[in-house]
Scaffold this active site. Structure first.
Site, PDB file in Angstrom:
ATOM      1  N   LYS A  59       0.866  -1.185   0.000  1.00  0.00           N
ATOM      2  CA  LYS A  59       0.000   0.000   0.000  1.00  0.00           C
ATOM      3  C   LYS A  59       0.899   1.230   0.000  1.00  0.00           C
ATOM      4  O   LYS A  59       1.752   1.370   0.877  1.00  0.00           O
ATOM      5  CB  LYS A  59      -0.903  -0.025   1.236  1.00  0.00           C
ATOM      6  N   HIS A  60       0.719   2.086  -0.986  1.00  0.00           N
ATOM      7  CA  HIS A  60       1.537   3.289  -1.112  1.00  0.00           C
ATOM      8  C   HIS A  60       3.025   2.964  -1.090  1.00  0.00           C
ATOM      9  O   HIS A  60       3.822   3.604  -0.395  1.00  0.00           O
ATOM     10  CB  HIS A  60       1.174   4.304  -0.030  1.00  0.00           C
TER      11      HIS A  60
ATOM     12  N   ASN B 169      12.611   5.590   7.889  1.00  0.00           N
ATOM     13  CA  ASN B 169      13.223   4.572   8.744  1.00  0.00           C
ATOM     14  C   ASN B 169      12.337   3.333   8.787  1.00  0.00           C
ATOM     15  O   ASN B 169      11.130   3.450   9.019  1.00  0.00           O
ATOM     16  CB  ASN B 169      13.418   5.110  10.162  1.00  0.00           C
TER      17      ASN B 169
ATOM     18  N   HIS C   5      14.635   5.561   0.365  1.00  0.00           N
ATOM     19  CA  HIS C   5      13.967   6.847   0.548  1.00  0.00           C
ATOM     20  C   HIS C   5      12.947   7.117  -0.556  1.00  0.00           C
ATOM     21  O   HIS C   5      12.966   6.464  -1.578  1.00  0.00           O
ATOM     22  CB  HIS C   5      14.989   7.973   0.581  1.00  0.00           C
TER      23      HIS C   5
END
Length: 529
Positions: free
Chosen positions: A280-281, A423, A529
């Site tokens: 999801k996302h 993180n 990231h």
């Protein structure tokens, strides 16, 4: 220059003969003179067409193994001459240069030659010189000349000629020129990228990126953003090469999330058992192994049922009927797997909004390649994160060694953490994620969020305690302080895997020993990231 310009003479020189004869016959039927070279001329003559050799135009035979055949003023003058410029037409008349109104060229198959593993010399021989030179000349003179570089443009060309009684419009020639320059640009990009790799040059002075349009998208991440999807020409299994069996077109976010799901599930070899990843996302909300695909899916689903709604599901084995039935119990955007049986397809046929994608295999997690990210004024390039660690590479740094079961789960958690936004904190128990914390500014917050999600799911599942009790935990980067590790211990974690390398490793190890944890260092970080 007039808008419409008739086509009277065409030069055809193609490596890919797909559609060549039909195109040539249609051109000949319009009375267009055909000029050609080598194998293209031979193929057309064998089809009964009258063809004039380029050598007749130039007065020179093909030479040097075909390296020199079209690099001649008789060819480039015919392509570059401005028909409304008296000096140009005078020079053509003086030197016997004939106008070339249509150029049909596709280039030596350099990309395909490299893809099949050709050595350096063979690759060099498949760098086309005359083709790009002619294409660029014809494209520059698109006020008068048509240049076709893709077989997909053969029929549009014939349609244009039919619409204008053997002529083409300026707007049409402009579009052809755009395609032509993009093709030569992509070709040069392929050559320069190959040479950088062949010469072991990780940071060439100039980096060129090229792609081929796969589809225009309704919008990007948000409705006010225009978007499109391009492929890079590689045959690697994944969303770009998958076959879609049903459902509406994939959106920008669908493609991005499906890629994330498939790359993650591809970490788990089919022969080692069934695995499922729910995304999801672009973050995993559940990953699990199972004795069957259905079990793997249900265990992944139980990590975070709320987030799984409307998610993307990736499987490491061909989708079967029972698994499809389980998936169909809630709304899912996309399912991708290396195949699907008839029973599964019938189940999904009733779910018209669900997209089913199948591939010819899994992505190779050890494969090389580059990733790119745009920044203001430029872009970042790096090697793909294909780093992996084996059991023998782990370093136990605590007094207690992990048990065999903990070690298995630690490696599983580490693999998942690689695909979680930093993180990243991942709790795993018995081969299934039971809590995922992603994308937080503080590692402690990621640890707490993952534990809280596990607590919430325990209430949904009617369990007496969160599944983080007795679980292991992975951190994508080192714990800079003991607080994150102690938060995991409070959630019930018994073993930890992390890169190590903090200036305060000794304090973190001391805290782990005091809490009775087993902890291993990987020596490798997985920031995402």
């Amino acid at each position: 220059m007039t808008d419409l310009h008739p086509v009277r003479r065409a030069l055809l020189s193609v490596s890919d003969k797909t559609g060549l004869i039909d195109l040539a016959k249609a051109l000949a039927a319009r009375g267009i003179e055909l000029v050609s070279t080598g194998g293209t001329a031979k193929a057309m003559r064998e089809a009964g067409l009258t063809v004039r050799d380029v050598a007749e135009l130039t007065g020179f035979p093909e030479m040097m193994d075909g390296r020199v055949k079209t690099l001649h003023p008789a060819v480039h003058g015919g392509l570059l001459a401005l028909r409304d410029n008296a000096e140009h037409t005078g020079a053509m008349a003086e030197h016997g240069i004939a106008e070339i109104d249509l150029l049909v060229v596709n280039l030596y198959p350099f990309e395909a030659t490299v893809a099949k593993g050709a050595d350096y010399s063979e690759a060099i021989e498949n760098i086309d010189i005359g083709g790009p030179a002619m294409i660029r000349a014809a494209a520059k003179n698109h006020g008068f000349v048509n240049v076709v570089v893709d077989t997909e443009d053969y029929q549009p060309l014939l349609d244009e000629l039919a619409a204008h009684d053997g002529a083409t419009s300026y707007a049409f020639r402009q579009r052809l020129a755009l395609n032509a320059y993009a093709r030569t640009g992509a070709y040069d990009a392929a050559v320069s990228s190959w040479m950088a790799k062949a010469l072991n040059e990780p940071a060439p002075r100039r980096r060129v990126v090229a792609g081929t349009l796969a589809q225009t998208l309704r919008y990007g991440e948000n409705p006010h953003q225009a978007a499109a999807f391009y492929t890079d020409g590689t045959s690697r299994s994944g969303v770009a090469t998958a076959e879609q069996h049903q459902g509406k077109e994939l959106s920008y976010n669908n493609i991005n999330d499906t890629d994330a799901a498939f790359e993650l599930v591809s970490e788990f070899a089919p022969g080692d058992g069934a695995a499922c990843a729910i995304i999801k996302h672009a973050n995993p909300c559940g990953v699990a192994r199972g004795a069957t695909l259905e079990e793997a899916y249900r265990r992944a689903f139980d990590c975070d049922r709320t987030s799984a709604f409307g998610g993307i599901i990736a499987l490491n084995q061909p989708l079967d009927g029972p698994t499809a039935e389980a998936i169909a119990e809630i709304f899912t955007e996309v399912v991708i797997a290396p195949g699907a049986d008839e029973a599964a397809r019938q189940v999904f046929a009733a779910k018209k909004n669900l997209r089913l994608l199948t591939t010819d295999g899994l992505s190779d997690p050890a494969a090389g390649g580059l990733t790119l990210r745009q920044v203001s004024g430029g872009f970042l390039v790096q090697d793909r994160d294909n780093g992996r660690v084996g059991e023998w590479e782990l370093k136990t740094v605590t007094k207690r060694e992990p048990t065999k079961d903990e070690l298995r789960d630690l490696l599983f958690a580490w693999t998942v953490a690689k695909h979680v936004k930093s993180n990243a904190i991942v709790y795993v128990k018995d081969g299934a994620t039971v809590g995922v914390g992603a994308g937080q500014m503080s590692r402690v917050d990621s640890t707490r969020i993952a534990a809280r999600k596990s607590q919430d799911m325990a209430e949904v599942l009617g369990l007496p305690a969160p599944l983080t009790q007795g679980a292991v935990v992975a951190s994508d980067a080192f714990f800079p302080f003991p607080d994150g590790l102690l938060t995991a211990a409070e959630a019930g974690a018994t073993a930890v895997i992390q890169p190590g390398g903090s200036m305060r490793d000794d304090k973190v190890i001391e805290a782990a020993d005091a809490a009775g944890l087993a902890m291993v260092f990987t020596g490798m970080r997985h920031f995402r990231h």
